[in-house]
Design an enzyme around this catalytic site. Structure first.
Site: not given
Length: 585
Positions: A293, A380
């Site tokens: 990515r 996260e």
């Protein structure tokens, strides 16, 4: 913590006691709460909006990456480990990667037991391929929505008797000397403060995508978990690393977020700029469009910056993908277009990057414990697992692996926590802010939205996909100036107060990101410096950040790792056709 603690707060506060407080309401928070409760602790979850129905988890289209040799005989945890370390730019915390790849299969089995459905073809579980994984190892939720996982887990949490405070914004952690002993929060929908006494706290409140102009994150993802840890004195790590998802469809969709799935490029999807060039061959000559990515986001961004964009993005060519394969891997696209009788093959598909995920976060060990006694982090909110770049679908197993580990560790630690009167400062601060309100209206004044827009613009320009020292210094100055202007705004309604807290947090985390990026004088994984475009082996180390500024710590690397990685990389660089999706029982 007795009732006397909140006496000075007057009528605004109520006090709650629990063994383990979990801050957040997504996949990591759900897993931490369930595991802590199953370990025998009383558990309270405080979530800014709705439990299991808000935040990024409920909306994700991502899958679950795990090496399951019983399903794919070509895969194993060693390959998953190497893929994660190589894809992360070699700066992952190795102990966390081992925990991820070792525990991911067991946590997946528990998700199945909870009732989370995953996609099948012809009665068999389907593993999707992805360019950043060497093997097909991604299971996708049945409806390609995070709710396929969060809602069954929410039902399990309810059945276990886990208490929940919804619409609760935790504003500060409460400390007694070097120990976290609770938290203070405010309600989003009424003028009320909450003081929570807890033996241990798990931060699982997601990322900070709302500091950028274009993001996959919903409105409530504003860095609250990072900011709570930072204010309490915990260290953050790897904050220079934020991921931009490269393939958001901006045409034919404008306001609706529709991502193209990473598997699309393993089955033949190609990207072209306005000159008709297949430009990703320059960035990754082997994997090309099916690359990681970080490379794809930078490749697309640089086409836009160079004036080679098409309507603000680049063209996605799917002509080489069989119709049934595209429909299966990108069901959201066809579900939106088919009712309008629009053939996706007959229109222009244009993609562009969006802010998506933070690889950085609270510095933890492999139990999820951070620098402060009694404080844990997962999902996260925790940093280190992904290094400088997260692989496709490694986020969901991270929530389950470290949510479980943090929940169990917190439950074991909570009974041993010594009681103590917390520092009254955070409670007094929250009380003063509530007392100053003139209205319980939940919509903020326009001035707060304007400041937030200024911050998003500044952070997008300064700490976006491509950085420079000058741009980073400007971002730091802009964040400080916006924080100063925010401090001068009158906070008169409940909506004003919620907005002010979120902007304060975003300014603090934006500064952490910019200072960390300024310290790393190289380009590596998702951190790209135009003024330091090369990767420097001397920078295989961790940048930390706390209330005192930027620091560093070494990485512990297994001496046998290099041989394993070298063999793996040699195999990957051999010319081969894109991996085909596998079908397994």
């Amino acid at each position: 913590m007795g009732p006397g603690v909140t006496a000075s707060a007057g009528r605004f506060f109520r006090t709650v006691e629990t063994d383990v407080l979990v801050v957040g309401g997504g996949l990591a928070a759900l897993r931490a709460a369930i595991s802590a409760r199953q370990a025998g602790a009383r558990v309270l979850v405080a979530v800014k909006r709705l439990f299991g129905r808000s935040g990024s988890s409920a909306l994700t289209t991502g899958g679950y990456a795990a090496a399951l040799p019983a399903l794919n005989a070509h895969d194993d945890r060693h390959l998953h480990y190497v893929d994660t370390v190589v894809g992360g730019g070699y700066i992952n915390e190795r102990a966390l990667v081992h925990a991820l790849v070792d525990d991911a299969p067991a946590r997946l089995a528990e998700l199945w037991e909870f009732g989370a459905p995953f996609r099948k073809r012809d009665g068999r579980y389907h593993l999707s391929s992805s360019g950043d994984h060497s093997q097909a190892r991604v299971l996708v939720p049945e409806n390609m929505r995070g709710g396929d996982m969060t809602l069954p887990m929410r039902d399990i949490a309810s059945a276990l008797g886990i208490e929940v405070l919804e619409n609760c914004v935790i504003t500060d952690l409460l400390q007694n000397e070097d120990r976290v002993v609770g938290a203070v929060g405010i309600a989003r929908n009424r003028v009320e403060g909450i003081v929570i006494a807890a033996g241990a706290i798990v931060l699982a409140a997601g990322g900070a995508g709302r500091m950028f102009n274009i993001t996959s994150n919903p409105a409530d993802v504003c860095g609250g978990g990072f900011a709570l840890a930072l204010r309490a004195g915990a260290r953050l790590r790897d904050m220079e690393y934020s991921q931009f998802y490269p393939w958001r469809l901006i045409h034919p969709f404008k306001s609706t977020r529709v991502p193209i799935q990473p598997s699309t490029f393993s089955i033949g999807g190609r990207l072209y700029n306005s000159k008709g060039e297949r430009f990703m061959e320059v960035y990754d000559p082997v994997r090309k469009d099916a690359t990681t990515r970080d490379l794809s986001a930078r490749g697309i961004f640089e086409q836009i910056r160079a004036g080679h964009s098409v309507e603000g993005g680049v063209v996605l060519d799917v002509s080489g993908i069989p119709d049934d394969e595209f429909r299966y891997e990108n069901s959201k696209v066809v579900q939106l277009l088919d009712p309008k009788k629009i053939d996706y093959r007959a229109i222009k598909l244009i993609v562009a990057p969006e802010a998506h995920f933070f690889m950085g976060g609270v510095l933890i060990d492999d139990s999820g414990h951070c620098d402060l006694h009694g404080l844990y982090a997962a999902g996260e909110n925790a940093g280190g697992t992904h290094g400088g770049n997260r692989l496709n679908s490694n986020a969901v197993p991270e929530t389950q692996v470290f949510g479980h580990r943090a929940g169990v560790a917190a439950a074991r630690q909570a009974p041993a926590a010594r009681a103590g009167k917390p520092d009254p400062g955070p409670i007094a601060k929250a009380a003063a802010r509530l007392q100053a309100l003139r209205s319980d209206a939940t919509s903020p004044a326009p001035e707060f939205a304007a400041l937030h827009e200024q911050l998003k613009q500044a952070m997008t320009l300064g700490i976006g996909i491509v950085r420079t020292a000058k741009g980073l210094e400007r971002a730091i100055a802009d964040a400080a100036a916006i924080a100063d202007r925010l401090a001068g705004l009158p906070v008169q309604t409940l909506g004003d107060l919620t907005a002010a807290i979120e902007i304060e947090d975003l300014c603090a985390i934006g500064t952490a990101c910019a200072l960390s990026a300024l310290a790393r004088n190289e380009s590596r994984a998702a951190h790209y410096r135009d003024d330091f475009p090369k990767t420097d082996p001397a920078w295989v180390r961790t940048i930390t950040y706390d209330r005192n500024g930027v620091g560093a710590r070494p990485l512990v690397v297994d001496p046998n790792e290099q041989g394993l990685i070298a063999r793996h990389e040699a195999a990957r660089k051999a010319p081969a056709k894109p991996a085909e999706p596998e079908h397994v029982k």
